[in-house]
Enzyme design. Structure first.
Site, PDB file in Angstrom:
ATOM      1  CG  LEU A 156      -4.280   7.219  16.055  1.00  0.00           C
ATOM      2  CD1 LEU A 156      -3.497   5.917  16.161  1.00  0.00           C
ATOM      3  CD2 LEU A 156      -3.344   8.414  15.929  1.00  0.00           C
ATOM      4  NE  ARG A 165      -1.159  12.791   5.634  1.00  0.00           N
ATOM      5  CZ  ARG A 165      -1.503  11.611   5.174  1.00  0.00           C
ATOM      6  NH1 ARG A 165      -0.901  10.511   5.596  1.00  0.00           N
ATOM      7  NH2 ARG A 165      -2.457  11.494   4.289  1.00  0.00           N
ATOM      8  CD  GLN A 201      -2.817  -0.983   4.906  1.00  0.00           C
ATOM      9  OE1 GLN A 201      -4.006  -0.866   4.635  1.00  0.00           O
ATOM     10  NE2 GLN A 201      -1.896  -0.152   4.436  1.00  0.00           N
ATOM     11  CG  ASP A 207      -1.922   1.167   1.211  1.00  0.00           C
ATOM     12  OD1 ASP A 207      -2.165   1.726   0.123  1.00  0.00           O
ATOM     13  OD2 ASP A 207      -2.421   1.536   2.300  1.00  0.00           O
ATOM     14  CD  GLU A 225      -5.415  10.937   5.344  1.00  0.00           C
ATOM     15  OE1 GLU A 225      -5.726  10.679   4.162  1.00  0.00           O
ATOM     16  OE2 GLU A 225      -4.927  10.089   6.112  1.00  0.00           O
ATOM     17  CG  HIS A 268      -0.650  10.709  -1.010  1.00  0.00           C
ATOM     18  ND1 HIS A 268      -0.874  11.780  -0.173  1.00  0.00           N
ATOM     19  CD2 HIS A 268      -0.899   9.604  -0.280  1.00  0.00           C
ATOM     20  CE1 HIS A 268      -1.245  11.333   1.024  1.00  0.00           C
ATOM     21  NE2 HIS A 268      -1.259  10.028   0.982  1.00  0.00           N
ATOM     22  CG  ASP A 269      -4.619   8.957  -0.740  1.00  0.00           C
ATOM     23  OD1 ASP A 269      -3.743   8.145  -1.113  1.00  0.00           O
ATOM     24  OD2 ASP A 269      -4.797   9.267   0.446  1.00  0.00           O
ATOM     25  CG  ASP A 317      -2.302   7.551   7.167  1.00  0.00           C
ATOM     26  OD1 ASP A 317      -2.613   8.163   6.134  1.00  0.00           O
ATOM     27  OD2 ASP A 317      -2.577   6.349   7.373  1.00  0.00           O
ATOM     28  CG  ASN A 321      -4.415   4.012  11.080  1.00  0.00           C
ATOM     29  OD1 ASN A 321      -3.425   4.417  10.484  1.00  0.00           O
ATOM     30  ND2 ASN A 321      -5.430   3.427  10.478  1.00  0.00           N
TER      31      ASN A 321
END
Length: 544
Positions: free
Chosen positions: A205, A198, A168, A60, A242, A307-308, A200, A102
């Site tokens: 989380l 940053r 994950q 990922d 994020e 980036h997504d 995620d 997370n």
């Protein structure tokens, strides 16, 4: 004040492995990145945000981590990282990194120990269930790619929770040992020169999914604990979240200014693209009216692309379809039923006027701007690549082999550069745009310098101005007796209107971008003439 540096900074997001290859093996690395620091400094970047660079099986894009205390050997060593942070500091730039805690990869030694022995101290680091929960098929993040959030592990003889892919595994944030480990991870990288993180997927989380909640209290309280820790170790450290928040959720994440410092403004971002699709400023105005005020030392992050995929999941269904029709009309351009997997320039038809307009909005609306690598030269996307990979192609430096990203054979590259068509590296690259004084790159370098010279946009109090023109967005930012204005025409036709600037008749305004001074009308208004998709940055001069 030093602790407020992030409120008026320019951030630049990049992925080390696709930015610059320094050793010729086909993968970007810290040596290559360090060699490009002069370029970033010249672009007027204040802080470099690095996507994950840790050891990972790369299922990922590096967000599946197996070691939080090292650098993926394909990208370099810890020594290379420290050399990079030192050189960045010498060039006047800070470094932020992704904090992805997370979940871990299921290949992480923690998870392997947890699954092999129910008595292992690591068992409690993850979230388990003997039976598959009834809601296991709800709340998946990747519809069409992910069927469940609970997966059976034969070795553990239990189900483990994963908000994202089944490789994950979710960490148990209620475990004191996990929280202590996060403190160690953040402390480690702060000691190596990082200024902040940053975070995620922050809402995931801190969620208590699959865990007993009795006596746990407010999960958002953990943010105060994390903030206290990082600022104790580094006084000017910054936590950038994020978090795709609804307006009513905002206070829980910022608190009284004692939780996170900044968060990406997904709410405005999605409505900004709706406004661009409609050529109407209304959605932007409504989105800001719905957001609560932030504590004075907190900030939003403004962005155009990441980036997504462009996540549009907060829009109403009819609004989502409007943005799809305008910017991603083909099914192959869409992802997860909620997003568009294209870069900014192709979405806007490579129309220079609209690309500049979008960047001007990002730079002047309340918040700290975050640039995505390659957008400064108008890079395109490769829709032949799967899912999010379409917007993650290597940086295009020259018109030479592999776009100057790497001297390796093309087959060795982790992702192919865009070679053909309108956005191929022979047409779109840094070297060519550096030679062209009117290029997008040189335009953006100039406006970023002006943005840094106009702290009112980053630090001032913002108020929107009624213009009587639905396609026009006008706002003012006041700071220490100085006022800056920004006006934007989202429509395809020229517009003229009078802008109230609250200055005496003998006052004037300075056009910040054109570097000229203009007189006001007798009634204290300024006559604005905007070409299609035009914009102006102005500063009031009261004649004092």
């Amino acid at each position: 004040m030093a602790e407020h540096w992030y409120k008026n900074a320019v951030l630049y997001c990049l992925d080390v492995k696709t930015f610059a290859d320094g050793n010729g093996d086909g993968i970007g690395d810290f040596t290559g990145l360090a060699a490009r620091l002069d370029y970033l400094a010249g672009l007027n970047v204040d802080c470099i945000w690095l996507q994950p660079f840790f050891p990972s099986p790369m299922r990922d894009n590096g967000y599946d981590i197996v070691d939080y205390y090292n650098v993926d050997p394909r990208l370099g060593t810890l020594g290379d990282f420290v050399e990079f942070t030192r050189r960045a500091k010498e060039n006047g730039m800070r470094v932020m990194i992704d904090l992805v805690v997370n979940h871990t990869s299921i290949d992480h030694p923690w998870f392997q120990a947890a699954r092999q022995d129910p008595a292992s101290p690591y068992r409690d680091w993850y979230v388990w269930s003997e039976d598959k929960p009834a809601d296991a098929h709800e709340g998946t993040v990747f519809p069409g790619k992910q069927d469940t959030t609970w997966t059976w592990d034969r070795e553990a003889k239990a189900y483990y929770f994963h908000r994202f892919y089944d490789h994950q595994a979710e960490l148990n944030i209620t475990s004191p040992a996990v929280r202590r480990e996060i403190q160690k991870v953040t402390g480690f990288w702060l000691q190596l020169g990082v200024t902040g993180f940053r975070i995620d997927a922050l809402p995931f989380l801190i969620e208590h999914k699959g865990l007993p909640t009795e006596g746990m209290g407010d999960p958002h309280a953990y943010l105060r604990e994390l903030r206290h820790h990082v600022q104790t170790l580094c006084g000017d450290a910054c936590l950038m979240a994020e978090a795709n928040l609804l307006p009513e959720e905002v206070p829980d994440y910022f608190g009284d200014g004692d939780k996170i410092h900044m968060s990406f403004n997904f709410w405005v971002n999605q409505h900004l693209f709706l406004a661009l699709a409609r050529r109407d400023a209304g959605p932007i105005l409504r989105s800001y009216a719905q957001l609560p005020a932030l504590p004075p030392w907190c900030q939003w992050n403004n962005f155009l692309r990441s980036h997504d995929e462009l996540d549009l999941g907060r829009l109403q269904k009819d609004e989502l379809q409007e943005v799809f029709a305008a910017f991603g009309p083909e099914p192959g351009m869409q992802l997860y039923g909620r997003g568009i997997r294209r870069r900014l320039a192709p979405m806007l038809g490579n129309d220079r006027r609209r690309i500049e307009l979008a960047h001007s909005l990002m730079l002047t609306l309340p918040g700290t701007p975050v640039l995505r690598y390659g957008d400064e030269i108008g890079m395109g996307d490769d829709l032949s690549l799967p899912d999010r990979e379409s917007v993650r192609t290597p940086m295009q430096w020259t018109d030479g082999a592999n776009g100057g990203f790497s001297r390796a054979d093309a087959g060795q590259l982790s992702l192919p550069p865009i070679a053909e068509g309108e956005y191929g590296y022979r047409q779109v690259n840094v070297e060519a745009q550096r030679r062209d004084s009117d290029s997008l790159l040189n335009w953006l370098e100039r406006v970023l310098r002006r943005r840094k010279e106009t702290p009112e946009f980053g630090l001032g109090e913002c108020r929107f101005i009624e213009t009587g023109r639905p396609e026009v967005l006008a706002h003012r930012c006041d700071l220490d007796g100085v006022t800056a204005f920004a006006v934007h025409n989202l429509g395809p036709r020229r517009v003229r209107f009078d802008l109230p600037v609250d200055a005496p008749a003998d006052g004037c305004v300075h056009d910040i971008l054109a570097r000229r001074r203009e007189e006001l009308q007798k009634d204290g208004h300024y006559r604005v003439d905007l070409e299609p998709y035009g914009y102006r940055w102005l500063r009031r001069d009261a004649g004092e």
